[in-house]
Design an enzyme around this catalytic site. Structure first.
Site, PDB file in Angstrom:
ATOM      1  CG  ASN A 140      37.855  36.948  20.266  1.00 26.77           C
ATOM      2  OD1 ASN A 140      39.074  37.011  20.372  1.00 26.77           O
ATOM      3  ND2 ASN A 140      37.242  35.927  19.704  1.00 26.77           N
ATOM      4  CG  HIS A 151      38.746  34.387   9.864  1.00 28.52           C
ATOM      5  ND1 HIS A 151      37.553  33.768   9.591  1.00 28.52           N
ATOM      6  CD2 HIS A 151      38.988  34.190  11.181  1.00 28.52           C
ATOM      7  CE1 HIS A 151      37.090  33.220  10.695  1.00 28.52           C
ATOM      8  NE2 HIS A 151      37.936  33.457  11.680  1.00 28.52           N
ATOM      9  CD  GLU A 196      41.685  38.549   9.133  1.00 27.24           C
ATOM     10  OE1 GLU A 196      41.998  38.774  10.308  1.00 27.24           O
ATOM     11  OE2 GLU A 196      41.658  37.411   8.644  1.00 27.24           O
ATOM     12  CB  SER A 236      41.767  36.688  13.910  1.00 31.84           C
ATOM     13  OG  SER A 236      42.203  35.688  13.011  1.00 31.84           O
ATOM     14  CG  ASP A 251      36.849  39.961   8.502  1.00 35.51           C
ATOM     15  OD1 ASP A 251      36.446  40.587   9.502  1.00 35.51           O
ATOM     16  OD2 ASP A 251      36.828  38.714   8.428  1.00 35.51           O
ATOM     17  CG  HIS A 306      39.889  40.407  15.778  1.00 33.88           C
ATOM     18  ND1 HIS A 306      39.574  39.772  16.966  1.00 33.88           N
ATOM     19  CD2 HIS A 306      39.814  39.454  14.819  1.00 33.88           C
ATOM     20  CE1 HIS A 306      39.338  38.495  16.723  1.00 33.88           C
ATOM     21  NE2 HIS A 306      39.478  38.282  15.427  1.00 33.88           N
ATOM     22  CE  LYS A 362      36.032  37.346  16.580  1.00 31.86           C
ATOM     23  NZ  LYS A 362      35.892  36.891  15.203  1.00 31.86           N
TER      24      LYS A 362
END
Ligand SMILES: *Cc1c(COP(=O)(O)O)cnc(C)c1O
Length: 383
Positions: free
Chosen positions: A47, A133, A175, A179, A204, A207, A236
């Protein structure tokens, strides 16, 4: 059942499902290469989207920080573990992302557990995206509040969930970039709905931060949304580890009283905070890296099309190739490894049953030749 019988049967079930996990020690992983026992592979599984894990300025910030301040923080941040390096980093993050406050955590997992368990009481409820997640879903399941999940990225499904009454407060959890799928949440619509209902939204953006939005400020900035709670992680695009919660003054003060992962855990070493601060500057000045990353993503998709594959809908560095079957996914990943390409074989329960996949991730550090080679190998291995 005895302890050993229980453990043996759990392991046997994992083996039988083709879902047994093991680790391999890899030396010197960077955004482009992995090595082990004299072999090396191109890394399409990490990542490290901007290649910052080996950035000379970040390494030197960590080294100089360790020389000046030692390697540990000596205690939790409420005791003696808080220091000017962490305070400066918290200020810089809050400033950058447009929040009154930022609080540092040792990992995104800890930050998610901390915020959800500190906020949620037994009359409350968490409404979480189905594909959120593990750290979010686990915290939501373990906290005293009820947990309901809504269909992935579905504003209608969330609206329906919001209709059922609750006596306490509602926290909506999603998110920025998912992910395992690489797709983005419709944050503006989710936040509008959340505000209408008097709920709070937690995003969240593990990424998205560093990758999307002006100056790498992430998914929320890109979509013009400021959720009540924003989680960013540093494992990441930042290339290090750690996380921060961005929030209001009152919530920060509340978390300093009630977030057990912060109060009862040794704080981040000052040297790491200094390295993170340097990485933050690299991210802020990282337009060229982001342009390279996004051109690599486009090139990967174009190469897939040229080989007759339909590219994933994702426009982020996470480019999953859904295979479905666990054993086939493992076999494909093994064939790619034989050809010098390391990709993640992700199986349930990390992803829903029947959606095992190659999780291919791209970095600014990859070259077009790396990507062309990967797609050729994929094409050969798939036949
Ligand atoms: C990686 C990840 C985390 C965990 O962050 P760590 O800092 O690695 O503990 C949390 N949420 C999402 C969406 C992630 O991808």
């Amino acid at each position: 059942m005895s302890w050993s019988a229980r453990i043996e049967s759990a392991l046997a079930a994992r083996h039988a499902a083709g879902a047994f996990r093991s680790r391999q020690a890899l030396s010197r992983p960077d955004a482009r290469w992995l090595e082990s026992a004299g072999q090396r592979w191109l890394n399409f599984a990490g990542n490290d989207y901007l290649g910052l894990s080996h950035h000379p300025a970040v390494i030197s910030a960590w080294q100089q920080g360790a020389a000046a301040h030692g390697v540990g923080s000596t205690a939790s941040s409420h005791v003696t573990g808080f220091n000017p390096a962490q305070a400066a980093l918290e200020h810089a993050l809050a400033d950058w992302l447009g929040y009154p406050r930022a609080l540092l955590f040792l990992s995104g997992f800890a930050a998610n557990q901390a915020v959800i368990t500190a906020l949620m009481g037994k009359d409350d409820r968490v409404l979480a995206d189905k594909l959120a997640h593990a750290s979010l879903l686990e915290a939501s399941a373990l906290c005293p509040a009820q947990l309901r999940r809504f269909s992935h990225n579905s504003v209608a499904s969330l609206a329906q969930r919001l209709q059922s009454p609750v006596s306490g407060e509602t926290l909506i959890v999603t998110e920025g970039v998912f992910s395992m799928d690489g797709d983005s949440a419709p944050l503006a619509d989710l936040h509008a709905l959340s505000q209408q209902a008097g709920s709070w939204l937690l995003v969240d953006d593990a990424h998205g931060i560093g990758v999307l939005g002006e100056g790498g400020r992430g998914s929320c900035w890109q979509q013009g949304v400021r959720p009540e709670l924003l989680i960013v992680t540093f494992g990441k695009a930042f290339g290090l580890s750690g996380a921060a919660i961005l929030c209001s003054d009152a919530v920060a003060d509340y978390l300093l009283q009630f977030a057990r992962h912060l109060i009862y855990s040794t704080a981040m070493p000052p040297a790491q905070a200094l390295a993170l601060h340097r990485a933050l500057q690299c991210v802020q000045q990282g337009d060229a890296l982001r342009a390279q990353l996004h051109s690599n993503i486009a090139f990967f998709q174009q190469q897939l099309r040229q080989h007759g594959w339909t590219p994933p809908v994702s426009t982020t560095p996470i480019q999953p190739i859904i295979v479905g079957d666990n054993a086939r996914t493992l076999a494909l990943a093994a064939r790619l490894r034989d050809r010098g390409y390391w990709v993640g074989a992700i199986r349930p329960p990390t992803v829903p049953p029947g959606t095992a996949r190659l999780r291919i991730t791209l970095s600014a550090a990859h070259t077009q030749a790396d990507i062309r080679g990967l797609v050729e190998a994929l094409s050969d291995a798939g036949e």
